[in-house]
Design an enzyme around this catalytic site. Structure first.
Site, short mmCIF file in Angstrom:
data_model
loop_
_atom_site.label_atom_id
_atom_site.label_comp_id
_atom_site.label_asym_id
_atom_site.label_seq_id
_atom_site.Cartn_x
_atom_site.Cartn_y
_atom_site.Cartn_z
N TYR A 123 -1.60 6.66 0.37
CA TYR A 123 -2.25 7.94 0.08
C TYR A 123 -3.69 7.72 -0.41
O TYR A 123 -3.90 7.16 -1.48
CB TYR A 123 -1.48 8.73 -0.97
CG TYR A 123 -0.05 9.05 -0.59
CD1 TYR A 123 0.32 9.29 0.73
CD2 TYR A 123 0.94 9.11 -1.56
CE1 TYR A 123 1.64 9.59 1.07
CE2 TYR A 123 2.26 9.41 -1.23
CZ TYR A 123 2.59 9.64 0.09
OH TYR A 123 3.90 9.94 0.41
N HIS B 115 8.16 2.75 3.18
CA HIS B 115 7.47 3.99 3.53
C HIS B 115 7.48 4.25 5.04
O HIS B 115 6.90 3.49 5.81
CB HIS B 115 6.02 3.91 3.02
CG HIS B 115 5.30 5.21 3.01
ND1 HIS B 115 4.03 5.35 2.52
CD2 HIS B 115 5.66 6.45 3.43
CE1 HIS B 115 3.64 6.60 2.63
NE2 HIS B 115 4.62 7.29 3.19
#
Length: 324
Positions: free
Chosen positions: A64, A129
């Site tokens: 992110y 992820h």
């Protein structure tokens, strides 16, 4: 003087971890400025308000904002002064600005980098992820064994896997030793337009894993302003969600609040992660949860919105182009 906090936000057990997490979780991807500018002061104020209102679960990833989310969250957590044993932090490994790498060497190095950015000695959960972008067999045979070794060092307490297609969870959980995966994080599959996760809940509970869901607003579909340009949903889904949002607005209701409350109705889902980057968003999300707890759902409006969305129910999009 700040108003006193409301009655406490509900805490729910997270599978067999022993953790009790707030039903609303703080999604820190917006702190990485992936949806627009966020100042350090705003980040600190948001996290402080989250603590004040009873949120104790924070989720981030090195992906992110190209590591910025972890840095901003770490700075904000430190500035809050809340004791480390009073909150839970989840970060991820395997997905980076540079691409995907689920090798044992990379994920082992990844946790040290994340801990430095977060200014923490350990994270409560480390998650692989978006595993659908890698080899699921590598996740099973290499990545998870590497994470189990990290667990022994005390750098992580629990192990999770994340992704969009629900089939990835059964594939992995059926092939790893029982108890090696503690948590799954699913997104965009428990919202008004798509509740496909519900059918998987008995299986996930039978495996003893904690269940976290994210994106109750379907990455912007269930908002008055609509989704971002890059949103991968098919046109008919975008159109139906736009009609549902307009219907709510005309009725004096907010589709985002309705969607947020719907996402909290199934208590087998321990926490609903919502991206937040300002005090107002924190307050609105917690207020929606508190109102649900005290007054219940607006069933009439929910039924009307479900009718509008029925033709596109559980319509998803190809994995590989969404941002998570």
């Amino acid at each position: 003087m700040a108003a006193p906090p409301p009655a406490s936000l509900e805490l729910r057990p997270l599978g067999g971890t022993g953790l009790k997490v707030s039903c609303v979780g703080f999604g820190a991807s917006p702190l990485g400025r992936v949806f627009g500018p966020v100042s350090e002061d705003e980040a600190v104020a948001s996290v402080r308000e989250a603590f004040r209102l009873g949120i104790n679960f924070f989720d981030t990833s090195p992906y992110y904002g190209g590591t910025l989310s972890e840095k901003m969250l770490g700075m904000a957590l430190k500035a809050s002064g809340v004791p480390r044993d009073q909150y839970f932090v989840s970060t991820k490994c395997g997905r980076y600005k540079e691409g995907f790498d689920f090798s044992a060497e990379r994920v082992t190095r990844s946790i040290d980098e994340s801990l430095e950015r977060l200014q923490l000695d350990y994270v409560d959960i480390l998650q692989c992820h978006d595993i659908e972008f890698g080899s699921l067999d590598q996740i099973i045979n290499e990545t998870i064994p590497a994470l189990l070794k990290l667990k022994e060092t005390g750098k992580i307490r629990f192990i999770g896997i994340t992704g969009l297609p629900l089939g990835i969870f059964t594939y992995v959980l059926d092939r790893v030793p029982p108890g090696s995966v503690d948590v799954v994080l699913s997104y965009c599959h428990f919202s008004i337009n798509d509740n496909a996760l519900e059918d998987l809940l008995p299986y996930l509970k039978s495996k003893g894993v904690g269940i976290i869901s994210a994106s109750p607003l379907a990455m912007g579909l269930l908002t008055e302003s609509g989704p971002p340009e890059w949103h991968p949903a098919p046109p008919e889904l975008k159109s139906a969600c736009r009609d549902a949002a307009a219907f709510c607005q005309k009725k004096g209701k907010n589709i985002s609040k309705l969607a947020m409350q719907y996402s909290l109705t199934n208590k087998d889902i321990s926490s609903m992660l919502v991206g937040m980057n300002c005090v107002k968003q924190v307050e609105e999300n917690v207020a929606a949860a508190m109102e649900l707890a005290s007054s219940g759902m607006d069933q009439e409006t929910l039924s009307e919105v479900e009718a509008i969305l029925k033709p596109v129910k559980n319509l998803t999009w190809p994995s590989g182009i969404q941002q998570s």
